[in-house]
Enzyme design. Structure first.
Site, PDB file in Angstrom:
ATOM      1  N   THR A  35     -38.867   1.726  -5.475  1.00  0.00           N
ATOM      2  CA  THR A  35     -39.124   0.320  -5.680  1.00  0.00           C
ATOM      3  C   THR A  35     -38.272  -0.200  -7.046  1.00  0.00           C
ATOM      4  O   THR A  35     -38.293   0.826  -7.706  1.00  0.00           O
ATOM      5  CB  THR A  35     -40.615   0.368  -6.070  1.00  0.00           C
ATOM      6  N   GLY A  36     -37.687  -1.175  -7.032  1.00  0.00           N
ATOM      7  CA  GLY A  36     -37.072  -1.721  -8.083  1.00  0.00           C
ATOM      8  C   GLY A  36     -35.750  -2.376  -7.645  1.00  0.00           C
ATOM      9  O   GLY A  36     -34.953  -2.271  -7.020  1.00  0.00           O
ATOM     10  N   ASP A  45     -34.800   6.502  -6.016  1.00  0.00           N
ATOM     11  CA  ASP A  45     -35.754   5.712  -6.775  1.00  0.00           C
ATOM     12  C   ASP A  45     -35.099   5.636  -8.042  1.00  0.00           C
ATOM     13  O   ASP A  45     -34.123   6.145  -8.451  1.00  0.00           O
ATOM     14  CB  ASP A  45     -36.894   6.577  -6.905  1.00  0.00           C
ATOM     15  N   GLY A  98     -43.009   3.566 -13.379  1.00  0.00           N
ATOM     16  CA  GLY A  98     -44.177   2.734 -12.993  1.00  0.00           C
ATOM     17  C   GLY A  98     -43.980   1.683 -13.707  1.00  0.00           C
ATOM     18  O   GLY A  98     -44.959   0.637 -13.573  1.00  0.00           O
ATOM     19  N   GLU A 143     -44.688   6.358  -5.459  1.00  0.00           N
ATOM     20  CA  GLU A 143     -43.528   6.926  -5.654  1.00  0.00           C
ATOM     21  C   GLU A 143     -43.632   8.416  -5.769  1.00  0.00           C
ATOM     22  O   GLU A 143     -42.644   9.405  -5.390  1.00  0.00           O
ATOM     23  CB  GLU A 143     -42.561   6.210  -6.738  1.00  0.00           C
ATOM     24  N   LYS A 203     -31.423   3.375 -19.475  1.00  0.00           N
ATOM     25  CA  LYS A 203     -32.325   4.410 -19.257  1.00  0.00           C
ATOM     26  C   LYS A 203     -32.408   5.840 -19.730  1.00  0.00           C
ATOM     27  O   LYS A 203     -33.570   6.555 -19.783  1.00  0.00           O
ATOM     28  CB  LYS A 203     -32.797   4.195 -17.926  1.00  0.00           C
TER      29      LYS A 203
END
Length: 233
Positions: free
Chosen positions: A32-33, A88, A102, A110, A128
Site C-alpha cells: 500500500t502507498g 511494498d 504503517g 502487509e 526513508k
C-alpha cells in the site's frame, strides 16, 4: 518524468525498477502507498506491452481499488499456494534493512503478506533511509484494549498518540476495524526486541516494526542517478 516533484520522481524510479523483478505467472503481494502505485502502473504497462500474466494479492482496500482501476487481476490470500514476491513501501529503513511501516495503516495485512512471501522488495525514495529507527511506530489495537495498551506503552516510556482521521472526527480505523496508535519510544536500540515487546501486549494486533524479514529483503532506492539496490540483488 515531467510534472513530478523530485520526491515523486524518486518514487517512480524505485517503483518501476521493482516491476522488473516480476515474471510471467507470478503471484505478487501488492503493498500500500504511493511508491508501490508506480510499480503497479508499470506492471499494467507490461501486461499490455509484453502480455505479462500475473495475479496480485492486495494489502488494503486502497490497493484493491487501484488494482481494479488498472485491470490487474486479484486473488485472496486463501487462494494462493505461495506468494513469489511482495512489493511494498516503508517509512524508515535502517542499515540492516529493518523497517518501520504503517503510515498508511495497512501494516497488519502487509506483515501477513510479507511473511507468506518468498521474497520482499521494499521501494522507497532516499528520505526513508536512516542510520537507526526512531519512530513513530504505528500500532494497530482492538478497540476494547484501548486504555490498557496506552497504559502499557506509557510504562515503557516515550509518547503515545491516537491517530486522528482527516476530514473525519475521531480516530483512524484500519481496514480491519481497529484503532491505530502512533508510539514514539525514547530510543530503539534493539528493533526486534521492541517489536516483540509491543506485539506481546494483549490487545495489540501488530506494530509497524518489521525486523524479521531482512534475510529475504531487497531495498530499491530511487536515486537521481538511477535506482540503488541494497540487500539481495
Amino acid at each position: 518524468m515531467s510534472g513530478l516533484s523530485p520526491q515523486e520522481q524518486a518514487k517512480k524510479r524505485a517503483g518501476y525498477k521493482a516491476a522488473e523483478y516480476i515474471t510471467n505467472g507470478m503471484t505478487v503481494g501488492l503493498g500500500t502507498g504511493s511508491t508501490v502505485a508506480f510499480t503497479m502502473a508499470r506492471l499494467k504497462e507490461r501486461m499490455v506491452e509484453e502480455g505479462l500474466s500475473i495475479v496480485g494479492i492486495p494489502t488494503s482496500i486502497q490497493t484493491t481499488m487501484r488494482a481494479g482501476a488498472l485491470g490487474i487481476p486479484l486473488i485472496g490470500l486463501e487462494q494462493a499456494e505461495k506468494i513469489d514476491i511482495t512489493v511494498d513501501g516503508a517509512d524508515q529503513i535502517d542499515p540492516e534493512l529493518r523497517l518501520i511501516k504503517g503510515r498508511g495503516a495497512a501494516h497488519v495485512r502487509e506483515r501477513i503478506v510479507a511473511d507468506a512471501s518468498t521474497r520482499l522488495i521494499i521501494v522507497a525514495d532516499p528520505s526513508k533511509i536512516c542510520s537507526h529507527l526512531t519512530g513513530p511506530i504505528p500500532i494497530e489495537i482492538i478497540p476494547f484494549s484501548f486504555s490498557h495498551v496506552i497504559r502499557r506503552l506509557n510504562e515503557m516510556g516515550g509518547a503515545v498518540t491516537v491517530r486522528e482521521g482527516v476530514n473525519k472526527d475521531g480516530p483512524v480505523i484500519s481496514d480491519n476495524g481497529n484503532i491505530i496508535l502512533d508510539y514514539t519510544p525514547v530510543s530503539i536500540p534493539d528493533p526486534m526486541a521492541l517489536e516483540t515487546a509491543i506485539n506481546m501486549i494483549p490487545g495489540v494486533v501488530s506494530c509497524g516494526i518489521f525486523a524479521e524479514f531482512t534475510e529475504k529483503t531487497t531495498v530499491i532506492i530511487g536515486e537521481e542517478n538511477g535506482p540503488r539496490i541494497i540487500g539481495l540483488p
